[in-house]
Design a protein around this motif. Sequence first.
Motif, short mmCIF file in Angstrom:
data_model
loop_
_atom_site.label_atom_id
_atom_site.label_comp_id
_atom_site.label_asym_id
_atom_site.label_seq_id
_atom_site.Cartn_x
_atom_site.Cartn_y
_atom_site.Cartn_z
N PHE A 508 0.78 -1.14 -0.13
CA PHE A 508 -0.10 -0.08 0.06
C PHE A 508 0.93 1.20 0.07
O PHE A 508 0.68 2.21 -0.60
N ASN A 509 1.88 1.31 0.76
CA ASN A 509 2.83 2.33 0.90
C ASN A 509 3.41 2.63 -0.51
O ASN A 509 3.45 3.82 -0.91
N LEU A 510 3.99 1.63 -1.05
CA LEU A 510 4.61 1.80 -2.42
C LEU A 510 3.69 2.17 -3.68
O LEU A 510 3.94 3.16 -4.18
N VAL A 515 0.94 6.28 -6.82
CA VAL A 515 -0.29 7.04 -7.26
C VAL A 515 -0.16 8.41 -7.08
O VAL A 515 -0.53 9.41 -7.77
N LYS A 516 0.38 8.67 -5.75
CA LYS A 516 0.67 10.23 -5.32
C LYS A 516 1.38 11.11 -6.21
O LYS A 516 1.14 12.08 -6.62
N PHE A 517 2.62 10.25 -6.61
CA PHE A 517 3.45 11.08 -7.58
C PHE A 517 3.46 10.94 -8.87
O PHE A 517 4.31 11.37 -9.60
N GLY A 549 5.81 8.77 -13.10
CA GLY A 549 5.49 9.78 -12.37
C GLY A 549 6.65 10.91 -12.53
O GLY A 549 7.42 10.85 -13.32
N CYS A 550 6.66 11.68 -11.57
CA CYS A 550 7.81 12.75 -11.50
C CYS A 550 9.16 12.34 -11.33
O CYS A 550 10.14 13.04 -11.80
N GLY A 551 9.19 11.12 -10.62
CA GLY A 551 10.72 10.38 -10.44
C GLY A 551 11.30 11.35 -9.31
O GLY A 551 10.93 12.24 -8.82
N THR A 565 15.46 12.85 8.06
CA THR A 565 16.18 13.67 7.17
C THR A 565 15.47 13.82 5.84
O THR A 565 15.54 14.71 4.97
N GLN A 566 14.94 12.55 5.24
CA GLN A 566 14.30 12.36 4.14
C GLN A 566 13.61 13.20 3.55
O GLN A 566 13.54 13.87 2.51
N ALA A 567 12.43 13.61 4.42
CA ALA A 567 11.19 14.29 3.74
C ALA A 567 12.02 15.70 3.74
O ALA A 567 11.59 16.61 2.99
N HIS A 569 14.60 16.43 2.36
CA HIS A 569 15.45 16.57 1.19
C HIS A 569 14.40 17.24 0.05
O HIS A 569 14.68 17.09 -1.17
N PHE A 570 13.30 17.28 0.28
CA PHE A 570 12.41 17.55 -0.92
C PHE A 570 11.45 18.84 -0.39
O PHE A 570 10.15 18.82 -0.04
N PRO A 571 12.02 19.93 0.05
CA PRO A 571 11.42 20.62 0.55
C PRO A 571 10.47 21.75 -0.26
O PRO A 571 9.55 22.27 0.10
N GLN A 576 1.63 15.53 -0.50
CA GLN A 576 1.58 15.34 1.32
C GLN A 576 2.04 13.92 1.77
O GLN A 576 2.27 13.26 0.82
N GLY A 577 2.35 13.93 2.86
CA GLY A 577 2.80 12.55 3.58
C GLY A 577 3.72 12.86 4.46
O GLY A 577 4.05 14.11 4.80
N THR A 578 4.07 11.69 5.29
CA THR A 578 4.95 11.80 6.61
C THR A 578 6.46 11.81 6.26
O THR A 578 7.00 12.33 7.17
N GLY A 579 6.94 11.33 5.13
CA GLY A 579 8.02 11.09 4.94
C GLY A 579 8.73 10.14 5.62
O GLY A 579 10.13 9.82 5.65
N LEU A 580 7.87 9.07 6.27
CA LEU A 580 8.46 8.04 6.98
C LEU A 580 8.26 6.74 6.25
O LEU A 580 8.79 5.74 6.68
N GLY A 581 7.23 6.87 5.33
CA GLY A 581 6.93 5.47 4.64
C GLY A 581 7.89 4.71 3.98
O GLY A 581 7.87 3.40 4.40
N LEU A 582 8.91 5.22 3.46
CA LEU A 582 9.91 4.43 2.86
C LEU A 582 11.10 3.62 3.94
O LEU A 582 11.38 2.67 3.88
N THR A 607 10.91 3.10 -10.41
CA THR A 607 10.58 1.78 -10.22
C THR A 607 11.23 1.24 -8.72
O THR A 607 12.21 1.34 -8.54
N PHE A 608 10.10 0.67 -7.86
CA PHE A 608 10.67 -0.02 -6.76
C PHE A 608 10.87 -1.45 -6.73
O PHE A 608 9.93 -2.15 -7.53
N PHE A 609 11.85 -2.13 -6.65
CA PHE A 609 12.03 -3.63 -6.70
C PHE A 609 12.23 -4.08 -5.49
O PHE A 609 12.96 -3.70 -4.54
P1 ADP Z 1 6.03 10.36 1.88
O1 ADP Z 1 5.10 10.37 3.01
O2 ADP Z 1 6.55 11.98 1.91
O3 ADP Z 1 5.46 9.81 0.27
P2 ADP Z 1 7.91 8.32 1.56
O4 ADP Z 1 8.95 8.00 2.89
O5 ADP Z 1 7.07 7.29 1.29
O6 ADP Z 1 7.44 9.64 2.34
O7 ADP Z 1 8.54 8.91 0.58
C1 ADP Z 1 9.77 9.78 0.41
C2 ADP Z 1 9.84 10.42 -0.51
O8 ADP Z 1 10.43 9.78 -1.58
C3 ADP Z 1 8.63 11.19 -1.12
O9 ADP Z 1 8.36 12.61 -0.31
C4 ADP Z 1 9.11 11.22 -2.58
O10 ADP Z 1 9.75 12.75 -2.57
C5 ADP Z 1 9.99 10.38 -2.85
N1 ADP Z 1 9.22 9.13 -3.53
C6 ADP Z 1 8.86 8.02 -3.12
N2 ADP Z 1 8.10 7.33 -4.00
C7 ADP Z 1 8.20 8.04 -5.23
C8 ADP Z 1 7.68 7.79 -6.52
N3 ADP Z 1 6.99 6.75 -6.61
N4 ADP Z 1 7.59 8.83 -7.20
C9 ADP Z 1 8.45 10.00 -7.05
N5 ADP Z 1 9.08 9.89 -5.70
C10 ADP Z 1 8.75 9.23 -4.92
#
Ligand code: ADP
Length: 758
Positions: A508-510, A515-517, A549-551, A565-567, A569-571, A576-582, A607-609
């Motif tokens: 769901f997260n990935l 879907v979001k991006f 998507g945007c990549g 720190t991850q979130a 990096h994308f100021p 929207q998002g918590t930045g914790l998902g990945l 692409t996530f593998f």
């Molecule tokens: P968020 O809740 O911000 O989505 P994630 O940890 O899931 O947090 O993702 C961290 C960041 O990685 C995202 O904010 C986004 O910038 C980038 N990202 C993750 N998945 C994708 C994707 N499929 N396409 C583009 N950027 C992505």
Amino acid sequence: MWNKALSLLTVLLGLSVLCAQAQTVPNILVIHSYNPGLSWTDDIHQGIIETFSASGKPWSISTEYLDAKRYPHEHILRMQSELIATHVRDHAVSAVIVSDDAAFDFVLQHRDELFENVPIIFCGVNNFQPEMLGGAEGITGVSEMISVRETLDAALALQPDTRNVVIIGGSISSTDRSNRSKFLRLMPSYAGRLRFHFWQDIPTPVLLEKVETLSPKTLIFLANAIAGLDGRMLDFGPSVALVKANTQSPIYGFWDFFLGHGIVGGKLVNGAEHGRIAARMALQILDGTAPADLPVVREVANRYLFDHRELTRFNLDEKALPEGSVIVHRPQSVFEANKRLFLIFGSVVITLLVIIISLTLVMHIRKQTLLELQSARRKAEEANEAKSLFLAHMSHEIRTPLTGIMGLAELALGNPGSPNVQEYLTLIRQSGQNLLHIINDILDFSKVEAGKIELQNTSFDVQNMLEVAIAFFNTGLKEKDVTLSLVLAQELPRTVLGDENRIRQIFFNLVGNAVKFTEKGKIELRLSGLTCEDDSPRMMLDFEISDTGCGIPADKLHSIFERFTQAAHFPTRTYQGTGLGLAIVKQLIEAMGGSIRVQSTEGTGTTFFFSIPVERTLPEEAAQGPAQDGEPRIHELSVLVTEDNPINRLFLQRSLEKLGHRVICATNGQEALDILATDTVDCVLMDIQMPVMDGSLATRYIRDKFGHDLPVIALTAHAMQGDREKYMEEGFDEYLAKPISIKDLTMIIAHVCGKKTP
Ligand code: ADP
């Protein structure tokens, strides 16, 4: 009268003390043949004194000198003897030590007259023979044996082409006689090789003229001291020096006091050692040993001693010297000569080096510590900054749905009759769900951080899980120009053993991110399976989630799985998002033994593998989940809702009443107990944190009174890892984390009341 008596007593006491002293302190008379200042005599005397001093016993020594070297004439010797006899007559003597032949002869002559029954110890006496004693007893000592053969052989070893040997000495003294006879005895064994020349009693000026004519190949043996040019006897050292000054021949000798004055060396007699042996014998005799029990010492270890200066002067090879030879006056090396200076210099250099090294080390450590401190400070600052950013971001994420909830609620309240109220309420619930999602993310992350992820292992239909998810996301994609497709490999098993919920969460997260991006294009999910071994149920599920998507920018790719720190990096992002998902996804996959990687091109897609190990199972093994067709039916119950928050209380009351239950409300634990005292209920819903009396305490009272007949369900916002276990241990029958869904509430009530109902 009294005075006279007192004086007499004092004199008597004094005399008795003197007598006692005379008895306890032995008096040793030392008679030397020669004069003080003669090194042979002085060496013997020094040996005697040092031995008595080292004995630690009381002693006193009187010394007499016959002076026979300077005055060898019969009549002078006689007068000298009489003088000494006068000196020692009437003196109590405990023992007599004599050095050399003249003194030895003197004591033998005056034995009965002066030294009756007094032990006599001699030293330096040439070739002592028992007959010399003429039957006298109480006499022992150490005989002087010069090493003529050994010295001659050592000289020949140094100068093998020698043909002539000159022996210089006198003929009057017993020493001279004894030395000459020694040479005479060994001459036959050198016959044909050496010629011996005895130069005796030659007046010094003549002697010096003679030695001047000798070749360097001739050996001179100085067998005694000689007279100076004025006719007076010289000490041994000056005797050698005088001969040396007038000859080119090497000089050898037999006594160590010649050494250093010009002799090459030889196996030399040591005067001090003679004195030491004689003194040791005297001490033994004074201690009670009979002189007859101390045999005459004949062999005193003479030592091979050579003068480096003379060896060098005659170009003689040290290697030819007998083994164990000691070489004196060897020039000191620069180090030995300046040992002290070197030591001081060395110490200073070492100290300076130590100081320099220490300072360098201290500076290095300081620098290192400074660097470490700076790095620690930088890290702390970075962590702090990251946390601040994270909190700011969280605040933003939480405020966004809250704004929706509060705004829509206000709209609904402002227009109660409006047909839009239903829509507002639906949106409020959706915002609430978003909020819950954010909070769950944070909770999950904290679990992951603490390493407390608990994995379940159940059999589930993996294909079905994906199909349901695709259907779910497809609903959300209606407004976007994006297609979502699922590609399943042929050989995939239907059901597998693994943690269904966690795999769904990852998925769901990935997919949610994709879907979001992705604004346009397609999202593709691929799943293939790889069996590890042919007959093994273990296999890898390989997922691939690609989007157009945007990549992700190349320089951010390495950090997207990082926490906090991850979130940051994308100021500039607008999503929207918590930045914790990945971060959670990566940790979960790794906890399951799998791995994840990403490929992305900015503006093109991502692409996530990821691969997760599972076990294939047969479809019938798949767990039968709870009935999906609505809430379980239970008959009407009396439920006591204990909750201090009026909104939550109202929500619970209305929901339960809607389900057909009778509801009684209490605002804290105490009120609940009061109600239970008068009313009968089927079940209690108990909030934990409440004023007056909290839920935990109230539950303890309930347990005391009703045992486990009355089910109590904990309702709490404490939804962290381990909280459930904690409340169950406290005595609750079940646990529901806030926010509470009606579905969960119905199920739990049915569960606890079902257990109770027979
Ligand atoms: P968020 O809740 O911000 O989505 P994630 O940890 O899931 O947090 O993702 C961290 C960041 O990685 C995202 O904010 C986004 O910038 C980038 N990202 C993750 N998945 C994708 C994707 N499929 N396409 C583009 N950027 C992505």
